[in-house]
Structures are given as structure tokens and as C-alpha cells.
Enzyme design. Structure first.
Site, mmCIF file in Angstrom:
data_model
loop_
_atom_site.group_PDB
_atom_site.id
_atom_site.type_symbol
_atom_site.label_atom_id
_atom_site.label_comp_id
_atom_site.label_asym_id
_atom_site.label_seq_id
_atom_site.Cartn_x
_atom_site.Cartn_y
_atom_site.Cartn_z
ATOM 1 N N GLU A 190 -4.732 -7.863 -5.892
ATOM 2 C CA GLU A 190 -3.421 -8.440 -6.254
ATOM 3 C C GLU A 190 -3.174 -9.724 -5.480
ATOM 4 O O GLU A 190 -2.751 -10.747 -6.048
ATOM 5 C CB GLU A 190 -2.303 -7.439 -5.929
ATOM 6 N N ARG A 225 0.856 -1.187 0.000
ATOM 7 C CA ARG A 225 0.000 0.000 0.000
ATOM 8 C C ARG A 225 0.890 1.234 0.000
ATOM 9 O O ARG A 225 1.668 1.451 0.925
ATOM 10 C CB ARG A 225 -0.924 0.006 1.219
ATOM 11 N N GLY A 226 0.768 2.035 -1.050
ATOM 12 C CA GLY A 226 1.660 3.161 -1.261
ATOM 13 C C GLY A 226 1.817 4.101 -0.081
ATOM 14 O O GLY A 226 2.947 4.394 0.344
#
Length: 735
Positions: free
Chosen positions: A87, A21-22
Site C-alpha cells: 500500500e 497493520r490490523g
């Protein structure tokens, strides 16, 4: 190399897919992990934030399928991202159906119990997702989280992040079993060379052998290993893990090291971690053959220096399955046996612009130097001869240094290579035998740009086996023969040789004329002196006294400018084999010279006439092989050649008053090269030239751009040409 997500994701294969998670880890832990893998040559995929729009998510999911390993970085906010959960679900689905990718989870600021949904941390986010995406999607994502939580991974909390990253990368490299090699990101001017090597490999694969086998050779520090790494990295993903890069073989194979290298190679190209134990090289090459004969492999054998290493690590073309590619690097071209199918590729030197760019990248982190340092940078590039190793080492040393440090470095480079560069170049010198070392040092001090054939006569007269020695030096890339017959040596190797002479062979060779003159004038005996260069930059004539020569009994090579001899010197020059005498002063009273062991006599710009004592060198019986007379206006007729029966090369050039060549030239039965150039008053040539049975080259040019002289030149040519063609003597005839 490492990749960032984009439109080409579906077409590229990756070693690692990073799922994260960025906002949680993009700019800290994930970025450090990504860069560390990049430095180790691992092809990693991390998505860009712009990717999460519209149908481009399909590219991202396809990238998952094109990866060998997936590393989910599970953070507190991971489950809040529907993209991350999508993903992860795709990863676990592929893992169950195809066995790939392998999953290596990192529990960043969470614990496995959180991911198993036994705490409230992820449950709150999943409830929100259910409201938006439905219960079925929540069940899929919960199942994916549960499967990943059961896999042993790394827990970061309470540990140094750098240590965890090191462990992760080490495990990835182990899973990938080598693969891509780390490379400096400051590469310049390699593309065309890489393309040439690829073409050679493809040429062989497409031929009947089906196996690409290329040997990259060149001097130390020129970039052989770098090229091999680039080619290896570009090809390795095509070989499904059946790849091996064995480096530094020259050092690693010492003692029983060759067996260990065989074990490493067998392990690298094996489908399992088990490799049978073997204790000798014969068993080792058998093990390699069994593995390499049934599947295509990619192998690089770096820095070979013996044929035995090639034999025991690669065997021959029959060792490998069709489609395999084998690359070796070496300084010694003799290792490359083209008859057995190895194609040789010699690494090209960098041009000046690329050399300056490479240096600038290391010295300034810019592709070109600042204006204030441009001149100094160009000087460094010139002094290093554009050798990549020297440019990298010295550029890195000068990074962020003051101008006075730069100037000190330039001053040092005028005399000796940088220590690290010197040590690298010294390896090839140390591989030479004693005789070959002597020839190498002679070239470094005196014979750069000299005619190879002339130099060979000198070394032959000194019992230094020139043909064998020159071949060894050429094979080891310590010299080149350019333009057919001229000796060339890289500036860094020249400086290495001269440094060795200064430190290990003191006073044996003195190429600096001021130092040579000072040493010659000193009173002590100098048995070690073999070669002198005297007076090149002195305007005043030098007179060499007999007692000075007596103190140098082993002098074999002498270049003399504006100098002469005085006293009874003949007994003191019996070891002399090469005499280059330029601008001898008018000295009709000079004692006759008898240098019976002289092999080469080069006399230029001599105004003395027939009674000059120096001519006696030719009148008395001698062992001359080469005679070159340039700019001798006092010479009207060549002297009697009867004492020069061993002569093989005769060159007469710019002798403005020369009218006749003595008929005794017919006695030179071993003469192979006769050159007569710019002698405008030469009237005729003796018919005895027709008896020169060994003549291979005849060159005649009397005078250009004067019609009457041109007619006379043609007349001489016709006469000599009749002799030539009547007797079929000359294989080459220039005019």
C-alpha cells in the site's frame, strides 16, 4: 459516509485512505480515528481483514488511487506486513506521478528514525521480505518508507491519543476545506425528501439555466438543515473541493457578520488559501462572483431570514457556472423568489410510524419502543405533533429514565413545549410585527380549524390587517391554509402561542372554559381581556350579568355555550366583534341585544322563537359580515335583513321549520356567499336573489333521500337557476 473495504472500493471516491497493520492498531487507535472522522463527515477507507485474499488486493490498491489523503499509521509491526508495504509503495508512486494522495503519516509507537531505517526495528522485517519477495521489492519498500519518514507527521508516543486524533482530524478537515457535514446517525424517513430535492436540482441543471437552485422551507425544527446536510454530503465529492456549507446565517450575519460569511464562502470555493481582504458586502459579492462564475460549485446557505443575505451571498443564477448547485434553507418562504429561478421545496411532516421510530431511536436506541413503554411513547409522539426536533430532544431526555419521569414529561407537554424546542420555535414568532403577533396568538388560542375568510372578517374589524398578517404567518410556516380555506397550526406552535399568552399577555385570551368562567366571575376590573371561551363543557346554563361585562370593556371575541345575558348589557358589548352562541337556553324574556359593531354572528341549536331578544341583533342596524344560523327549529321565516346591509356571507343550515326566506335578502348587495342546507320545509326562494350582483357561491340542499322533497328541491333550483342564468350572477352554483 465512512467506508469499510469491499468489492465496491474501486468505484468509490474517498477523502482518506487509512493504511495500518490490523493486529497493532485496528481495535484501538485506528478505530477511534476512523469513528472520529466518520462523525465529522469525512469519507474514510479502512480495509477489512477479509480483503487480503487473491486478486481483491487490486481493489485495495485502486482505493488508494481514489483517495485524496493517505494516513499511514506506522506501528512497530507495520513493516512486518507485506500488504502494508505494498500500500505504502503504491501511495508514494501515485504521489510522485499525479501529486495525489497527500500523505499525512502518524508515528504510533515508533519514531521517524525507525522508519528511516536507522535502527534495527524495521530492518529485520525487510530482510525476511527479501527472502520471500526478492531484493527489488525490498528496495521499493525501503524507498517508500524513507520518503514517508521525511514527511512531517504526528508522533503519538508520550502523548494522549485523543489529543493526537483531534489534531489529525482538524488537519484533514483543513486539507479537505470543509466538505461533508456531521450528521446524526439516527435518521428516519428522509430518503424520499432527499430524492425530491435532488430531482429539483437536477431538473434545473438540465434546463436552460444549467444551475440548480432550490430553497428548502418549513417551520422551525422540522428538519430543513438535516435535509440540506444530507444532500450536501451526497453531492460534495462531485465538486473537487469547490464546496461551501454556511450554517446559522440568521445569527451569524448580525452586525458586520455578513462580510465574514462572504469571506468564508469565497475561501471555501477558492483554489487557493488566499482571499483578498474586503470590508463591505458589495466587494464581498464581487469576490464570490469572480470565483463562482468560472467553475461549478456546491453551496448551502442555511437558515436565511432576510432577502439581503441571499443577495449578498449568492446573487442570482447568473452568479454561477453551469453545473453548480445552490441550496438555501429558510423559515420564510418570501425569501424564495421563483421568478428568479429558485424552486421551493416545503419539508413534509413525518407520518406517525416514522415519528415513533425516530423517537424510539433516541429514547431506547431501538427502532421501536419496548412493549412496556409503547403506549407512553405513542403519547409523546402525539403530544409533540411528530416534530422531529421535539422527538429528538425529548427522546434523548427520556433515555434510561424511570416511568415516573416519563409521566411528568407528558404532563408538562400538555401545557408547554420542551424548553429547547420552545426556544427554537420562538425564533419565528419573534420575527413577527406587533399586529402579526396578535393574529398568531388569536389563532393559537381560538382559530385553529376555523374558516380563514370568517376569521379575516374578525381581524379586519379589529384593524389587524388579516390578509397581510396571514400571508406573513404562512410564509414563515407558522400556519397553513388547508382544504382551501381552513386554518391549520402545528400542535407545538399552538402550545408555544398559548404559553406566550400565559406568560406575557396574561388574561388577554382565555380558551379554557373553566378558567374563563372563574375570571369572569371575579370582582376586579379586567381591561386586558379580549377573548373568552365560556361554558363548553358545563351542563348548567350560564347567565352573564351586565356588571360582569362592564368589568371587561375590551372584549372582542366570545364563544358562549348554554349561556345567556341578563341585565342592561348593550352598552357593555360595544367592542364585541365575534359572537359564537351555541345552545342558548329558552329565554323569551331576555333583553333585546343591539351589538352594532358585531362582524360575525354564529348561532346554533337555538329553540327560541320569533320574540326572543337575541334576534334583535339582526333587526337593528349593524355591521355584520357573516351570519350563520344552524339548527334553529324555532325559525319559520328569516327575519328582515334590512339592518344587515353589510352582510357578505349568509348560511342557513338544519333549520327544520324554516319555510321562507324574507325578500329583503335582495338588499344584501355585498353578499358573496349564500348557503342553504338541510332545510326540509323551505317552500320557495324570493326572486330578489337574482339582484345579488356580487354573488360568487350559491349552495342549496333541501333534503336528501326523499323523492317528494327531491322533486321540490329541483323545482326550487330551476326557478333560482333561471334567475341566475338570466342575470349571469353566480360563478359557482352547487346543489
Amino acid at each position: 459516509m465512512a467506508a469499510t473495504g469491499g468489492s465496491s472500493a474501486s468505484a468509490t471516491r474517498y477523502d482518506v485512505f487509512l493504511s495500518f497493520r490490523g493486529p497493532d492498531t485496528r481495535n484501538n487507535f485506528t478505530d477511534c480515528l476512523y469513528r472520529t472522522m466518520f462523525g465529522q463527515g469525512i469519507v474514510a477507507y479502512r480495509d477489512s481483514e477479509e480483503l487480503h485474499a487473491g486478486d481483491r488486493i487490486d481493489d485495495l490498491l485502486r482505493a488508494v488511487g481514489n483517495s485524496k489523503i493517505c494516513i499511514p499509521i506506522l506501528s512497530k509491526g507495520y513493516a512486518s506486513s507485506a500488504w502494508c508495504l505494498r500500500e505504502l509503495a503504491r501511495v508514494t508512486e501515485l504521489r510522485e506521478s499525479t501529486g495525489k494522495p497527500e500523505i499525512l503519516p502518524i508515528f504510533f509507537d515508533v519514531m521517524p528514525i525507525d522508519v528511516k531505517l536507522r535502527t534495527e526495528l524495521y530492518l529485520k522485517d525487510l530482510e525476511k521480505h527479501e527472502q520471500r519477495h526478492g531484493a527489488e521489492m525490498r528496495q521499493q519498500w525501503e524507498a517508500a518508507l524513507g520518503k514517508v519518514a521525511e514527511i512531517k507527521g504526528w508522533e503519538v508516543q508520550g502523548k494522549a491519543q485523543g489529543e493526537v486524533i483531534e489534531l489529525v482530524v482538524k488537519e484533514v478537515l483543513c486539507k479537505l476545506k470543509v466538505k461533508q457535514r456531521p450528521l446524526d446517525n439516527k435518521l428516519v424517513g428522509v430518503d424520499k425528501q432527499v430524492e425530491a430535492i435532488m430531482d429539483l436540482l437536477d431538473k434545473q441543471v438540465d434546463s436552460g439555466t444549467g444551475v440548480g437552485f432550490v430553497g428548502i422551507h418549513g417551520m422551525g425544527g422540522i428538519g430543513k438543515t438535516t435535509l440540506a446536510k444530507i444532500v450536501f454530503n451526497e453531492l460534495c465529492l462531485q465538486f473537487d473541493g469547490q464546496c461551501s456549507f454556511i450554517g446559522n446565517i440568521r445569527e451569524s450575519s448580525k452586525g458586520n457578520g455578513l462580510v465574514n460569511l462572504q469571506k468564508q464562502l469565497a475561501f471555501d470555493i477558492s483554489d487557493s488559501r488566499f482571499v483578498e481582504n474586503f470590508s463591505n458586502t458589495d466587494e464581498g459579492i464581487d469576490s464570490i462572483r469572480r470565483r463562482a462564475s468560472s467553475k461549478k460549485v456546491l453551496i448551502v446557505l442555511d437558515d436565511l431570514d432576510k432577502k439581503e443575505q441571499l443577495k449578498k451571498l449568492a446573487g442570482d443564477l447568473n452568479t454561477f457556472c453551469s453545473g453548480s448547485r445552490i441550496i438555501i434553507t429558510t423559515r420564510d418562504k418570501r425569501i424564495l423568489d421563483e421568478e428568479k429561478g429558485i424552486l421551493a421545496y416545503e419539508v413534509k411532516e413525518m407520518d406517525c410510524d416514522k415519528a415513533l421510530e425516530l423517537f424510539s431511536l433516541h429514547a431506547f436506541n431501538e427502532v421501536s419502543p419496548p412493549n412496556a413503554y409503547r403506549s407512553l411513547s405513542q403519547e409523546v409522539v402525539f403530544m409533540t405533533g411528530g416534530l422531529p426536533l421535539a422527538l429528538e430532544v425529548i427522546g434523548s431526555y427520556l433515555y434510561d429514565q424511570k416511568e415516573e419521569i416519563w409521566k411528568e414529561m407528558l404532563e408538562m407537554l400538555k401545557n408547554v413545549p420542551h424548553d429547547e424546542v420552545r426556544d427554537k420555535l420562538r425564533i419565528s414568532y419573534d420575527a413577527l410585527g406587533d399586529v402579526e403577533k396578535e393574529v398568531f396568538l388569536d389563532i393559537a388560542c381560538f382559530f385553529i380549524s376555523e374558516n380563514k375568510l370568517w376569521a379575516a372578517y374578525f381581524w379586519d374589524a379589529c384593524h389587524l390587517y388579516p390578509h397581510k398578517s396571514l400571508k406573513k404567518l404562512t410564509d414563515l410556516c407558522l400556519i397553513k391554509i388547508v382544504d382551501g380555506d381552513t386554518i391549520w397550526m402545528h400542535d407545538q406552535l399552538r402550545d408555544l402561542g398559548r404559553d406566550i399568552v400565559k406568560k406575557e399577555c396574561a388574561l388577554s385570551r382565555l380558551w379554557n372554559d373553566e378558567e374563563a368562567l372563574e375570571v369572569m366571575r371575579s370582582k376586579e376590573r379586567k381591561d386586558k381581556i379580549k377573548a373568552l371561551n365560556l361554558g363548553q363543557y358545563n351542563s348548567d346554563p350560564i347567565s352573564i350579568m351586565d356588571e360582569e361585562l362592564e368589568r371587561m370593556p375590551n372584549l372582542k371575541f366570545l364563544k358562549l355555550y348554554r349561556g345567556t345575558f341578563a341585565g342592561d348589557i348593550n352598552n357593555n358589548l360595544q367592542e364585541l366583534r365575534w359572537l359564537s352562541w351555541h345552545y342558548p337556553p329558552l329565554d323569551p324574556g331576555m333583553a333585546y341585544l343591539h351589538l352594532k359593531n358585531l362582524a360575525l354572528f354564529e348561532l346554533s341549536f337555538n329553540d327560541n322563537i320569533d320574540n326572543w331578544g337575541g334576534w334583535n341583533i339582526l333587526k337593528m342596524e349593524n355591521k355584520l359580515k357573516v351570519l350563520s344560523l344552524i339548527g334553529c327549529p324555532g325559525l319559520k321565516q328569516t327575519l328582515d335583513f334590512s339592518g344587515c346591509v353589510s352582510l357578505e356571507i349568509l348560511s342557513l343550515s338544519h333549520c327544520s321549520n324554516l319555510q321562507e326566506v324574507d325578500s329583503s335578502i335582495g338588499k344584501l348587495k355585498y353578499l358573496t356567499h349564500l348557503q342553504i342546507n338541510w332545510c326540509p320545509n323551505l317552500r320557495n326562494l324570493p326572486k330578489e336573489i337574482g339582484g345579488l350582483v356580487n354573488q360568487a357561491l350559491f349552495y342549496l340542499r333541501v333534503l336528501e333521500n326523499q323523492e317528494t322533497s327531491r322533486h321540490r328541491e329541483i323545482s326550487i333550483i330551476v326557478e333560482v337557476g333561471y334567475i341566475i342564468y338570466k342575470n349571469y350572477k353566480f360563478t359557482r352554483f352547487y346543489w
